[in-house]
Design an enzyme around this catalytic site. Sequence first.
Site, PDB file in Angstrom:
ATOM      1  N   TYR A 146      27.798  53.749  22.296  1.00  0.00           N
ATOM      2  CA  TYR A 146      29.236  54.040  22.425  1.00  0.00           C
ATOM      3  C   TYR A 146      29.511  54.831  23.701  1.00  0.00           C
ATOM      4  O   TYR A 146      30.350  54.444  24.520  1.00  0.00           O
ATOM      5  CB  TYR A 146      29.734  54.831  21.199  1.00  0.00           C
ATOM      6  CG  TYR A 146      31.075  55.505  21.425  1.00  0.00           C
ATOM      7  CD1 TYR A 146      32.247  54.759  21.520  1.00  0.00           C
ATOM      8  CD2 TYR A 146      31.174  56.905  21.560  1.00  0.00           C
ATOM      9  CE1 TYR A 146      33.482  55.372  21.751  1.00  0.00           C
ATOM     10  CE2 TYR A 146      32.402  57.523  21.789  1.00  0.00           C
ATOM     11  CZ  TYR A 146      33.547  56.757  21.882  1.00  0.00           C
ATOM     12  OH  TYR A 146      34.762  57.366  22.109  1.00  0.00           O
ATOM     13  N   LYS A 150      31.676  53.894  27.129  1.00  0.00           N
ATOM     14  CA  LYS A 150      32.846  54.662  27.596  1.00  0.00           C
ATOM     15  C   LYS A 150      32.590  55.196  29.020  1.00  0.00           C
ATOM     16  O   LYS A 150      33.487  55.209  29.861  1.00  0.00           O
ATOM     17  CB  LYS A 150      33.142  55.831  26.643  1.00  0.00           C
ATOM     18  CG  LYS A 150      33.656  55.423  25.272  1.00  0.00           C
ATOM     19  CD  LYS A 150      35.039  54.774  25.288  1.00  0.00           C
ATOM     20  CE  LYS A 150      36.140  55.731  25.640  1.00  0.00           C
ATOM     21  NZ  LYS A 150      37.482  55.064  25.524  1.00  0.00           N
ATOM     22  N   THR A 187      36.141  60.195  26.493  1.00  0.00           N
ATOM     23  CA  THR A 187      35.502  61.099  25.535  1.00  0.00           C
ATOM     24  C   THR A 187      34.567  62.102  26.213  1.00  0.00           C
ATOM     25  O   THR A 187      34.013  61.813  27.277  1.00  0.00           O
ATOM     26  CB  THR A 187      34.689  60.262  24.520  1.00  0.00           C
ATOM     27  OG1 THR A 187      33.896  61.121  23.717  1.00  0.00           O
ATOM     28  CG2 THR A 187      33.755  59.284  25.222  1.00  0.00           C
ATOM     29  N   ASP A 188      34.353  63.232  25.550  1.00  0.00           N
ATOM     30  CA  ASP A 188      33.386  64.215  26.063  1.00  0.00           C
ATOM     31  C   ASP A 188      31.948  63.725  25.894  1.00  0.00           C
ATOM     32  O   ASP A 188      31.021  64.276  26.488  1.00  0.00           O
ATOM     33  CB  ASP A 188      33.572  65.578  25.372  1.00  0.00           C
ATOM     34  CG  ASP A 188      33.340  65.547  23.874  1.00  0.00           C
ATOM     35  OD1 ASP A 188      33.130  64.456  23.306  1.00  0.00           O
ATOM     36  OD2 ASP A 188      33.376  66.633  23.240  1.00  0.00           O
ATOM     37  N   GLU A 189      31.749  62.652  25.094  1.00  0.00           N
ATOM     38  CA  GLU A 189      30.384  62.175  24.837  1.00  0.00           C
ATOM     39  C   GLU A 189      29.726  61.602  26.088  1.00  0.00           C
ATOM     40  O   GLU A 189      28.506  61.452  26.134  1.00  0.00           O
ATOM     41  CB  GLU A 189      30.369  61.150  23.702  1.00  0.00           C
ATOM     42  CG  GLU A 189      30.891  61.738  22.400  1.00  0.00           C
ATOM     43  CD  GLU A 189      30.484  60.967  21.159  1.00  0.00           C
ATOM     44  OE1 GLU A 189      29.672  60.044  21.254  1.00  0.00           O
ATOM     45  OE2 GLU A 189      31.001  61.311  20.078  1.00  0.00           O
TER      46      GLU A 189
HETATM   47  P1  NAD Z   1      40.275  53.894  16.565  1.00  0.00           P
HETATM   48  O1  NAD Z   1      39.012  53.154  16.303  1.00  0.00           O
HETATM   49  O2  NAD Z   1      40.947  54.594  15.456  1.00  0.00           O
HETATM   50  O3  NAD Z   1      41.341  52.888  17.194  1.00  0.00           O
HETATM   51  C1  NAD Z   1      40.991  51.908  18.142  1.00  0.00           C
HETATM   52  C2  NAD Z   1      42.137  50.898  18.234  1.00  0.00           C
HETATM   53  O4  NAD Z   1      41.796  49.936  19.250  1.00  0.00           O
HETATM   54  C3  NAD Z   1      42.364  50.102  16.937  1.00  0.00           C
HETATM   55  O5  NAD Z   1      43.730  50.013  16.648  1.00  0.00           O
HETATM   56  C4  NAD Z   1      41.782  48.730  17.253  1.00  0.00           C
HETATM   57  O6  NAD Z   1      42.429  47.669  16.537  1.00  0.00           O
HETATM   58  C5  NAD Z   1      42.046  48.632  18.749  1.00  0.00           C
HETATM   59  N1  NAD Z   1      41.110  47.706  19.406  1.00  0.00           N
HETATM   60  C6  NAD Z   1      39.763  47.674  19.281  1.00  0.00           C
HETATM   61  N2  NAD Z   1      39.263  46.666  20.019  1.00  0.00           N
HETATM   62  C7  NAD Z   1      40.316  46.077  20.645  1.00  0.00           C
HETATM   63  C8  NAD Z   1      40.440  44.987  21.548  1.00  0.00           C
HETATM   64  N3  NAD Z   1      39.352  44.298  21.957  1.00  0.00           N
HETATM   65  N4  NAD Z   1      41.668  44.641  22.009  1.00  0.00           N
HETATM   66  C9  NAD Z   1      42.770  45.333  21.589  1.00  0.00           C
HETATM   67  N5  NAD Z   1      42.718  46.356  20.710  1.00  0.00           N
HETATM   68  C10 NAD Z   1      41.508  46.730  20.250  1.00  0.00           C
HETATM   69  O7  NAD Z   1      39.952  54.883  17.772  1.00  0.00           O
HETATM   70  P2  NAD Z   1      40.515  56.355  18.061  1.00  0.00           P
HETATM   71  O8  NAD Z   1      39.659  57.337  17.394  1.00  0.00           O
HETATM   72  O9  NAD Z   1      41.965  56.357  17.854  1.00  0.00           O
HETATM   73  O10 NAD Z   1      40.204  56.436  19.629  1.00  0.00           O
HETATM   74  C11 NAD Z   1      41.143  55.958  20.591  1.00  0.00           C
HETATM   75  C12 NAD Z   1      40.570  56.151  21.982  1.00  0.00           C
HETATM   76  O11 NAD Z   1      40.337  57.532  22.216  1.00  0.00           O
HETATM   77  C13 NAD Z   1      39.246  55.445  22.225  1.00  0.00           C
HETATM   78  O12 NAD Z   1      39.247  54.960  23.535  1.00  0.00           O
HETATM   79  C14 NAD Z   1      38.214  56.540  22.054  1.00  0.00           C
HETATM   80  O13 NAD Z   1      37.060  56.270  22.805  1.00  0.00           O
HETATM   81  C15 NAD Z   1      38.987  57.742  22.591  1.00  0.00           C
HETATM   82  N6  NAD Z   1      38.573  59.036  22.043  1.00  0.00           N
HETATM   83  C16 NAD Z   1      38.523  59.229  20.700  1.00  0.00           C
HETATM   84  C17 NAD Z   1      38.197  60.481  20.196  1.00  0.00           C
HETATM   85  C18 NAD Z   1      38.126  60.756  18.706  1.00  0.00           C
HETATM   86  O14 NAD Z   1      37.686  61.829  18.322  1.00  0.00           O
HETATM   87  N7  NAD Z   1      38.553  59.855  17.839  1.00  0.00           N
HETATM   88  C19 NAD Z   1      37.895  61.524  21.084  1.00  0.00           C
HETATM   89  C20 NAD Z   1      37.959  61.285  22.460  1.00  0.00           C
HETATM   90  C21 NAD Z   1      38.303  60.037  22.926  1.00  0.00           C
HETATM   91  O1  DAU Z   2      33.418  63.799  20.864  1.00  0.00           O
HETATM   92  C1  DAU Z   2      34.408  62.794  20.853  1.00  0.00           C
HETATM   93  C2  DAU Z   2      33.962  61.661  19.954  1.00  0.00           C
HETATM   94  O2  DAU Z   2      34.053  62.150  18.626  1.00  0.00           O
HETATM   95  C3  DAU Z   2      34.799  60.392  20.126  1.00  0.00           C
HETATM   96  O3  DAU Z   2      34.623  59.882  21.415  1.00  0.00           O
HETATM   97  C4  DAU Z   2      34.379  59.335  19.092  1.00  0.00           C
HETATM   98  O4  DAU Z   2      35.244  58.207  19.183  1.00  0.00           O
HETATM   99  C5  DAU Z   2      34.505  59.940  17.713  1.00  0.00           C
HETATM  100  O5  DAU Z   2      34.025  59.005  16.755  1.00  0.00           O
HETATM  101  C6  DAU Z   2      33.707  61.242  17.603  1.00  0.00           C
HETATM  102  O6  DAU Z   2      32.283  60.978  17.658  1.00  0.00           O
HETATM  103  P1  DAU Z   2      31.255  61.743  16.674  1.00  0.00           P
HETATM  104  O7  DAU Z   2      30.042  60.926  16.539  1.00  0.00           O
HETATM  105  O8  DAU Z   2      31.111  63.159  17.063  1.00  0.00           O
HETATM  106  O9  DAU Z   2      32.154  61.703  15.305  1.00  0.00           O
HETATM  107  P2  DAU Z   2      31.778  61.419  13.795  1.00  0.00           P
HETATM  108  O10 DAU Z   2      32.989  61.761  12.982  1.00  0.00           O
HETATM  109  O11 DAU Z   2      31.163  60.086  13.593  1.00  0.00           O
HETATM  110  O12 DAU Z   2      30.660  62.503  13.501  1.00  0.00           O
HETATM  111  C7  DAU Z   2      30.907  63.896  13.671  1.00  0.00           C
HETATM  112  C8  DAU Z   2      29.621  64.632  13.378  1.00  0.00           C
HETATM  113  O13 DAU Z   2      29.332  64.497  11.971  1.00  0.00           O
HETATM  114  C9  DAU Z   2      28.408  64.057  14.086  1.00  0.00           C
HETATM  115  O14 DAU Z   2      27.528  65.121  14.431  1.00  0.00           O
HETATM  116  C10 DAU Z   2      27.738  63.163  13.042  1.00  0.00           C
HETATM  117  C11 DAU Z   2      28.068  63.856  11.740  1.00  0.00           C
HETATM  118  N1  DAU Z   2      28.253  62.963  10.551  1.00  0.00           N
HETATM  119  C12 DAU Z   2      29.098  61.919  10.659  1.00  0.00           C
HETATM  120  C13 DAU Z   2      29.300  61.075   9.591  1.00  0.00           C
HETATM  121  C14 DAU Z   2      30.230  59.891   9.702  1.00  0.00           C
HETATM  122  C15 DAU Z   2      27.597  63.257   9.368  1.00  0.00           C
HETATM  123  O15 DAU Z   2      26.830  64.243   9.276  1.00  0.00           O
HETATM  124  N2  DAU Z   2      27.796  62.432   8.301  1.00  0.00           N
HETATM  125  C16 DAU Z   2      28.615  61.340   8.360  1.00  0.00           C
HETATM  126  O16 DAU Z   2      28.741  60.594   7.347  1.00  0.00           O
END
Ligand code: NAD
Ligand code: DAU
Length: 356
Positions: free
Chosen positions: A160, A164, A135-137
Amino acid sequence: MSDRRFQTILITGGAGFIGSHVVRHFVKKYPSCQIVNLDKLTYSGNLESLKDLEAEDNYHFVKGCITDEPFIKKVFEDHRPELVLHLAAESHVDRSILDPLEFVRTNVLGTVNLLNVARDAWENKSTGLFYLISTDEVFGSLGPSGFFNEDTPYDPRSPYSASKASADHFARAYHHTYQLPILISNCSNNYGPYQFPEKLIPLMINNVLDAKALPVYGDGKNVRDWLYVQDHVEAIDLLAHRGEIAHTYNIGGWNECTNIDLVEMLCDLMDEKLEKARGTSRSLISFVKDRPGHDRRYAIDSSKIHHAFGWKPTKDLQEGLSLTIDWYLSNRSWLKQVTSGAYQKYYSEMYKAQEL
Ligand code: NAD
Ligand code: DAU
C-alpha cells in the site's frame, strides 16, 4: 497571496470514508461551486454515506474507474474542473498484502491516468490544481522517538505505502516535467463516522456490538497518530485554497497511542455507552499473529501547516473516539449494510490467517 477560487471541483473517491466528508464539506460550504464526485464504488465506496446530499443542486455523482482514460477525459470535457482533489485509492494495508497488483492498478496507474488528463486539459491555462491526498506511511517506520516532517526521505514498506509513494513521486514528476500545478498532503490515521469496518477503530466497534473477538496484532504496542476526519477535511480545504503549489504538507493529530491502549479506551467507552459492566468488552481482546512487515510507529510533525495557516487539530483521541462510537451506535443500519455480502468473506479469510 489571495485565496484560489474554483467554479468546479472534481473529487475522486468521494464515496469512501474521507472522501464522503470532503464532498459534504465542499457541497455545503461552497454552494455556488459545482462538486463532482467520481467514484468506482468498490467495496469501500458507498452512496449511503452521501444520501443527505442527493437533493443539493451543486452535487453531481459520476460512477467510473480512474484507470479508464476515455471515461476520465469525458468527465473533464463535461465538467471542466479547475481543482482535482484526488482521494480515490485502495486504502487498506492488509488487503495490499493479499493483492498488491490491485493497489498498483488503482493507486499508481489510476493516478498517472488522472495526471495525464489534467495536464492535457489545463495546458495553456492559468487555472488548475491537482491536489493528491497521501499518507504518512510513505515515510516508513519510526523508532521510539522523533517525528516525520516534510523533509523525511521516503521509505515505504508495505505494498500500500509503496503504491502511494509512487503516486506522490509521479505527481512531483509531472510538476517538474510538465509544470502541472500540484500539491500533496501526507496525513496520519483518520477516524470518525462512515469508516469501513476493516480499519482498526470501526472494526473494533463492530466486533464489540457483535460480541466477537477483538484481534490485536502482535504485542499491541505499535503506535499510530490519530486524527479526527473533520480536522483533516478542514486542512484539505485550507491547502486547496491557500497551499503553495508544488509543496508538501504533513497533517497529524498530535495524538499518538499504542493500539492496545486505544482498544482498551474504546472498550471502556463502549461498556459505558452500552451500560455494560466495566471489563465486558475488554474480555473480548485477543492478541493474534502480527501483520507481516508491520510498521512500528508513525508520528507526524505538522508544524509547517500550523505555522503557515494556523491549522491545528481540534479533537483529542478521547473526545473523537466518543463522538465516533456515538455515530456508529446511532447508525447501525449503515454498519449492517456495508458488512453484508463480500465483507463476511473478507473477514473470515483475513482473520483465519490471523489464527483467530
Ligand atoms: P476508502 O477506502 O474509504 O475510500 C476509497 C474510495 O475510492 C472508495 O469510495 C472507492 O470506491 C474509491 N475507489 C477505489 N478504487 C477506485 C478506482 N479505481 N476508481 C475510482 N474510485 C475508486 O479510503 P479512505 O480511508 O477514505 O482514504 C482516502 C484517501 O486518503 C486515500 O487516497 C488514502 O490513501 C488517503 N489517506 C487515508 C488515510 C486514512 O487514515 N484513512 C490517511 C491518510 C491518507
Ligand atoms: O497512517 C495513515 C494510514 O492509516 C492510511 O494511509 C491508511 O489508508 C489507513 O488504512 C491507516 O493504515 P493503518 O495500517 O495504520 O490502519 P489500520 O486501521 O489498518 O491499523 C491501525 C493499527 O492497528 C495498525 O498498527 C494495525 C493494527 N490493527 C489493525 C487491524 C485492522 C490491529 O491490531 N488489528 C486489526 O484488526
